[in-house]
Design a protein around this motif. Structure first.
Motif, PDB file in Angstrom:
ATOM      1  N   THR A  87       0.824  -1.224   0.000  1.00 22.56           N
ATOM      2  CA  THR A  87       0.000   0.000   0.000  1.00 22.56           C
ATOM      3  C   THR A  87       0.852   1.266   0.000  1.00 22.56           C
ATOM      4  O   THR A  87       1.977   1.271   0.482  1.00 22.56           O
ATOM      5  CB  THR A  87      -0.927   0.055   1.241  1.00 22.56           C
ATOM      6  N   ARG A  88       0.261   2.323  -0.534  1.00 22.61           N
ATOM      7  CA  ARG A  88       0.836   3.670  -0.466  1.00 22.61           C
ATOM      8  C   ARG A  88      -0.333   4.647  -0.295  1.00 22.61           C
ATOM      9  O   ARG A  88      -1.441   4.384  -0.763  1.00 22.61           O
ATOM     10  CB  ARG A  88       1.589   4.043  -1.759  1.00 22.61           C
ATOM     11  N   ASP A  89      -0.057   5.791   0.332  1.00 25.89           N
ATOM     12  CA  ASP A  89      -1.099   6.801   0.547  1.00 25.89           C
ATOM     13  C   ASP A  89      -1.251   7.706  -0.665  1.00 25.89           C
ATOM     14  O   ASP A  89      -0.246   8.231  -1.171  1.00 25.89           O
ATOM     15  CB  ASP A  89      -0.742   7.682   1.753  1.00 25.89           C
ATOM     16  N   MET A 106      -0.950  10.900  -9.364  1.00 24.18           N
ATOM     17  CA  MET A 106       0.220  10.167  -8.885  1.00 24.18           C
ATOM     18  C   MET A 106       1.493  10.767  -9.477  1.00 24.18           C
ATOM     19  O   MET A 106       1.633  10.877 -10.702  1.00 24.18           O
ATOM     20  CB  MET A 106       0.091   8.690  -9.254  1.00 24.18           C
ATOM     21  N   VAL A 107       2.416  11.136  -8.581  1.00 20.87           N
ATOM     22  CA  VAL A 107       3.677  11.742  -9.016  1.00 20.87           C
ATOM     23  C   VAL A 107       4.619  10.664  -9.552  1.00 20.87           C
ATOM     24  O   VAL A 107       4.790   9.610  -8.936  1.00 20.87           O
ATOM     25  CB  VAL A 107       4.349  12.502  -7.846  1.00 20.87           C
ATOM     26  N   LEU A 108       5.220  10.947 -10.698  1.00 19.64           N
ATOM     27  CA  LEU A 108       6.218  10.044 -11.285  1.00 19.64           C
ATOM     28  C   LEU A 108       7.581  10.507 -10.795  1.00 19.64           C
ATOM     29  O   LEU A 108       8.164  11.423 -11.355  1.00 19.64           O
ATOM     30  CB  LEU A 108       6.159  10.125 -12.815  1.00 19.64           C
ATOM     31  N   GLY A 112       9.941   3.071  -6.882  1.00 21.26           N
ATOM     32  CA  GLY A 112       8.843   2.847  -5.959  1.00 21.26           C
ATOM     33  C   GLY A 112       7.656   2.200  -6.653  1.00 21.26           C
ATOM     34  O   GLY A 112       7.412   2.416  -7.842  1.00 21.26           O
ATOM     35  N   VAL A 113       6.924   1.419  -5.872  1.00 21.54           N
ATOM     36  CA  VAL A 113       5.769   0.688  -6.392  1.00 21.54           C
ATOM     37  C   VAL A 113       4.754   1.640  -7.026  1.00 21.54           C
ATOM     38  O   VAL A 113       4.242   1.404  -8.123  1.00 21.54           O
ATOM     39  CB  VAL A 113       5.095  -0.087  -5.232  1.00 21.54           C
ATOM     40  N   GLY A 114       4.452   2.728  -6.304  1.00 22.36           N
ATOM     41  CA  GLY A 114       3.416   3.647  -6.768  1.00 22.36           C
ATOM     42  C   GLY A 114       3.829   4.366  -8.033  1.00 22.36           C
ATOM     43  O   GLY A 114       3.087   4.391  -9.025  1.00 22.36           O
ATOM     44  N   SER A 115       5.025   4.938  -8.009  1.00 28.71           N
ATOM     45  CA  SER A 115       5.501   5.690  -9.165  1.00 28.71           C
ATOM     46  C   SER A 115       5.642   4.789 -10.390  1.00 28.71           C
ATOM     47  O   SER A 115       5.254   5.163 -11.509  1.00 28.71           O
ATOM     48  CB  SER A 115       6.838   6.346  -8.826  1.00 28.71           C
ATOM     49  N   GLU A 151       4.785  18.683  -5.106  1.00 26.03           N
ATOM     50  CA  GLU A 151       3.932  17.938  -6.042  1.00 26.03           C
ATOM     51  C   GLU A 151       2.979  16.922  -5.403  1.00 26.03           C
ATOM     52  O   GLU A 151       1.823  16.833  -5.782  1.00 26.03           O
ATOM     53  CB  GLU A 151       4.759  17.154  -7.065  1.00 26.03           C
ATOM     54  N   THR A 152       3.495  16.113  -4.440  1.00 28.88           N
ATOM     55  CA  THR A 152       2.638  15.050  -3.900  1.00 28.88           C
ATOM     56  C   THR A 152       1.434  15.625  -3.155  1.00 28.88           C
ATOM     57  O   THR A 152       0.448  14.931  -2.955  1.00 28.88           O
ATOM     58  CB  THR A 152       3.410  14.128  -2.937  1.00 28.88           C
ATOM     59  N   ALA A 153       1.558  16.871  -2.729  1.00 28.63           N
ATOM     60  CA  ALA A 153       0.486  17.492  -1.957  1.00 28.63           C
ATOM     61  C   ALA A 153      -0.336  18.479  -2.795  1.00 28.63           C
ATOM     62  O   ALA A 153      -1.233  19.133  -2.266  1.00 28.63           O
ATOM     63  CB  ALA A 153       1.070  18.193  -0.728  1.00 28.63           C
ATOM     64  N   LEU A 154      -0.054  18.568  -4.089  1.00 30.22           N
ATOM     65  CA  LEU A 154      -0.876  19.450  -4.934  1.00 30.22           C
ATOM     66  C   LEU A 154      -2.330  18.963  -5.026  1.00 30.22           C
ATOM     67  O   LEU A 154      -3.240  19.798  -5.082  1.00 30.22           O
ATOM     68  CB  LEU A 154      -0.273  19.585  -6.335  1.00 30.22           C
ATOM     69  N   PRO A 155      -2.575  17.631  -5.034  1.00 29.34           N
ATOM     70  CA  PRO A 155      -3.987  17.221  -5.031  1.00 29.34           C
ATOM     71  C   PRO A 155      -4.726  17.760  -3.800  1.00 29.34           C
ATOM     72  O   PRO A 155      -5.855  18.245  -3.920  1.00 29.34           O
ATOM     73  CB  PRO A 155      -3.904  15.687  -5.007  1.00 29.34           C
ATOM     74  N   ALA A 156      -4.082  17.699  -2.643  1.00 32.30           N
ATOM     75  CA  ALA A 156      -4.732  18.222  -1.436  1.00 32.30           C
ATOM     76  C   ALA A 156      -4.819  19.750  -1.489  1.00 32.30           C
ATOM     77  O   ALA A 156      -5.828  20.331  -1.081  1.00 32.30           O
ATOM     78  CB  ALA A 156      -3.969  17.769  -0.192  1.00 32.30           C
ATOM     79  N   VAL A 254       1.158  20.206   9.738  1.00 30.54           N
ATOM     80  CA  VAL A 254       2.326  20.005   8.872  1.00 30.54           C
ATOM     81  C   VAL A 254       2.513  18.503   8.714  1.00 30.54           C
ATOM     82  O   VAL A 254       2.731  17.798   9.693  1.00 30.54           O
ATOM     83  CB  VAL A 254       3.588  20.652   9.482  1.00 30.54           C
ATOM     84  N   ASP A 255       2.397  18.011   7.485  1.00 34.51           N
ATOM     85  CA  ASP A 255       2.335  16.563   7.285  1.00 34.51           C
ATOM     86  C   ASP A 255       3.399  16.089   6.292  1.00 34.51           C
ATOM     87  O   ASP A 255       3.382  16.482   5.119  1.00 34.51           O
ATOM     88  CB  ASP A 255       0.919  16.203   6.777  1.00 34.51           C
ATOM     89  N   GLY A 256       4.302  15.249   6.765  1.00 32.62           N
ATOM     90  CA  GLY A 256       5.330  14.673   5.902  1.00 32.62           C
ATOM     91  C   GLY A 256       4.731  13.591   5.017  1.00 32.62           C
ATOM     92  O   GLY A 256       4.422  12.501   5.492  1.00 32.62           O
ATOM     93  N   TYR A 257       4.547  13.890   3.742  1.00 29.17           N
ATOM     94  CA  TYR A 257       3.891  12.939   2.830  1.00 29.17           C
ATOM     95  C   TYR A 257       4.854  11.853   2.361  1.00 29.17           C
ATOM     96  O   TYR A 257       4.452  10.802   1.928  1.00 29.17           O
ATOM     97  CB  TYR A 257       3.314  13.685   1.624  1.00 29.17           C
ATOM     98  N   TRP A 258       6.151  12.137   2.373  1.00 32.36           N
ATOM     99  CA  TRP A 258       7.154  11.133   2.030  1.00 32.36           C
ATOM    100  C   TRP A 258       8.462  11.593   2.631  1.00 32.36           C
ATOM    101  O   TRP A 258       8.577  12.741   3.094  1.00 32.36           O
ATOM    102  CB  TRP A 258       7.267  10.949   0.505  1.00 32.36           C
ATOM    103  N   LYS A 259       9.443  10.678   2.685  1.00 32.54           N
ATOM    104  CA  LYS A 259      10.726  11.041   3.273  1.00 32.54           C
ATOM    105  C   LYS A 259      11.837  10.531   2.366  1.00 32.54           C
ATOM    106  O   LYS A 259      11.810   9.366   1.943  1.00 32.54           O
ATOM    107  CB  LYS A 259      10.859  10.430   4.670  1.00 32.54           C
ATOM    108  N   ARG A 260      12.794  11.383   2.095  1.00 32.86           N
ATOM    109  CA  ARG A 260      13.906  10.999   1.188  1.00 32.86           C
ATOM    110  C   ARG A 260      14.587   9.733   1.699  1.00 32.86           C
ATOM    111  O   ARG A 260      14.921   9.634   2.881  1.00 32.86           O
ATOM    112  CB  ARG A 260      14.938  12.125   1.082  1.00 32.86           C
ATOM    113  N   VAL A 262      13.364   6.804   2.168  1.00 30.36           N
ATOM    114  CA  VAL A 262      12.515   5.884   2.943  1.00 30.36           C
ATOM    115  C   VAL A 262      11.395   5.349   2.051  1.00 30.36           C
ATOM    116  O   VAL A 262      10.673   6.123   1.418  1.00 30.36           O
ATOM    117  CB  VAL A 262      11.906   6.602   4.172  1.00 30.36           C
ATOM    118  N   VAL A 263      11.270   4.032   2.013  1.00 27.83           N
ATOM    119  CA  VAL A 263      10.191   3.402   1.256  1.00 27.83           C
ATOM    120  C   VAL A 263       8.923   3.435   2.104  1.00 27.83           C
ATOM    121  O   VAL A 263       8.940   3.082   3.282  1.00 27.83           O
ATOM    122  CB  VAL A 263      10.572   1.938   0.901  1.00 27.83           C
ATOM    123  N   ASN A 264       7.837   3.876   1.511  1.00 35.38           N
ATOM    124  CA  ASN A 264       6.533   3.879   2.183  1.00 35.38           C
ATOM    125  C   ASN A 264       6.606   4.562   3.552  1.00 35.38           C
ATOM    126  O   ASN A 264       6.211   3.994   4.569  1.00 35.38           O
ATOM    127  CB  ASN A 264       6.009   2.438   2.326  1.00 35.38           C
TER     128      ASN A 264
END
Ligand code: FAD
Length: 276
Positions: A87-89, A106-108, A112-115, A151-156, A254-260, A262-264
């Motif tokens: 899973t990924r958020d 979805m950001v390319l 990663g599985v999602g990208s 980018e990952t937070a542009l949808p929000a 303030v929400d960390g959507y991903w971390k350099r 780090v997988v998932n």
């Protein structure tokens, strides 16, 4: 920016936790680096979303499998299982109940599985979603809103701009690689949106958002700040908003959507206001 009276608190509205297996209906490049996937399925009839940051766990198939593993959910709780789904958020960009359709952007970003899945997405492919487990409701009572995202937070960010009340003052910053990655968002707010270009710098490696937030001229009255993107780059922004701007706990998300590296990344492990 201190407030004289405590603003109303954020609250989490829980939803029944349900897994839905969906099919890709359309794929569209929103920008060179972002793919919009439109998912469809009758099970979306009773899908529920209501807040800007509503998101789902997207469930991907394990390598070599055609379908994702279905998460085991008992009494609205996602249980441990011998074989876990991958899973990924991802944020719910749009939901159209009548058409039983859901858009996720979805950001390319390369690996990663999602990208990787998003880069190959095509109509007919199948994907599972779990949730939203809940919605983080921010009372729309503030005089101004500060929004900052990459980018990952542009949808929000797009959802915030669409949902905030007409005429309310919004100061927003969005970091993207360059002009081709900018998006247009419809809004009735009194918006000043500044796009920040990082050029060839790696995602999550710049302090563009931090510098922009530090320099922002915020209005008087009560305000609320929402910032999302790479976790490490957001830490100084959180400190600045709480300590230097004096915003209260319930005025900052303030929400960390991903971390350099780090997988998932688990965004619940970061210090931030409670999330669904
Ligand atoms: C609440 C929430 C909502 C989110 N909404 C969205 C959304 O709508 N759209 C979206 O695209 N993402 C969104 N994300 C971020 C997304 O979940 C992560 O980027 C996730 O890591 C992507 O999974 P992956 O399989 O592609 O990469 P992973 O397998 O998780 O990571 C592989 C490698 O890629 C790196 N990486 C991950 N994301 C990025 C990135 N954006 N840029 C550069 N390197 C990266 C990781 O650090 C790691 O080294 C959201 C996250 C949260 C917590």
């Amino acid at each position: 920016m201190t407030t004289e009276t405590a603003p109303p608190r954020m609250r989490i509205v829980r939803h029944p936790l349900r897994y839905r297996l969906l099919e890709v209906k359309r794929v569209h490049r929103v920008t060179p680096g972002t793919v919009r996937v439109t998912l469809g399925g009758e099970s979306l009839e009773d899908f529920h979303e209501q807040a800007p940051t509503d998101h789902v766990k997207v469930c991907f198939a394990h390598p070599g499998d055609a379908l994702p593993v279905e998460p085991v959910v008992v009494d609205d709780t996602w249980m441990d299982a011998p074989v876990e789904p991958v899973t990924r958020d991802y944020t719910v960009r749009h939901y159209r109940r009548d058409a039983r359709e859901l858009d996720i952007d979805m950001v390319l970003h390369g690996t990663g599985v999602g990208s990787t899945w998003a880069a190959a997405a095509a109509p007919g492919m199948r994907l599972g979603i779990l949730g939203p487990r809940g919605s983080e409701e921010v009372p729309f009572v503030h005089d101004w809103y500060l929004l900052a995202a990459e980018e990952t937070a542009l949808p929000a960010l797009g959802r915030w701009l669409e949902m905030l009340p007409a005429g309310v003052r919004v100061i927003a910053f969005a970091e993207v690689p360059g002009p081709a990655d900018e998006q247009h968002f419809g809004t009735a707010t009194d918006l000043t949106l500044t796009w920040l270009h990082r050029g060839d710098a790696a995602p999550g490696s710049t302090d563009l958002l931090e510098r922009a937030v530090r320099a922002a001229d915020l209005p008087g009255g009560t305000g609320f700040a929402w910032v999302a993107g790479e976790a490490n780059s957001l830490r100084p922004i959180r400190r600045h908003l709480r300590n230097e701007r004096g915003l209260g706990k319930d005025q900052v998300d303030v929400d960390g959507y991903w971390k350099r590296g780090v997988v998932n990344h688990d965004h619940h492990e970061d210090e931030h206001t409670p999330h669904a």
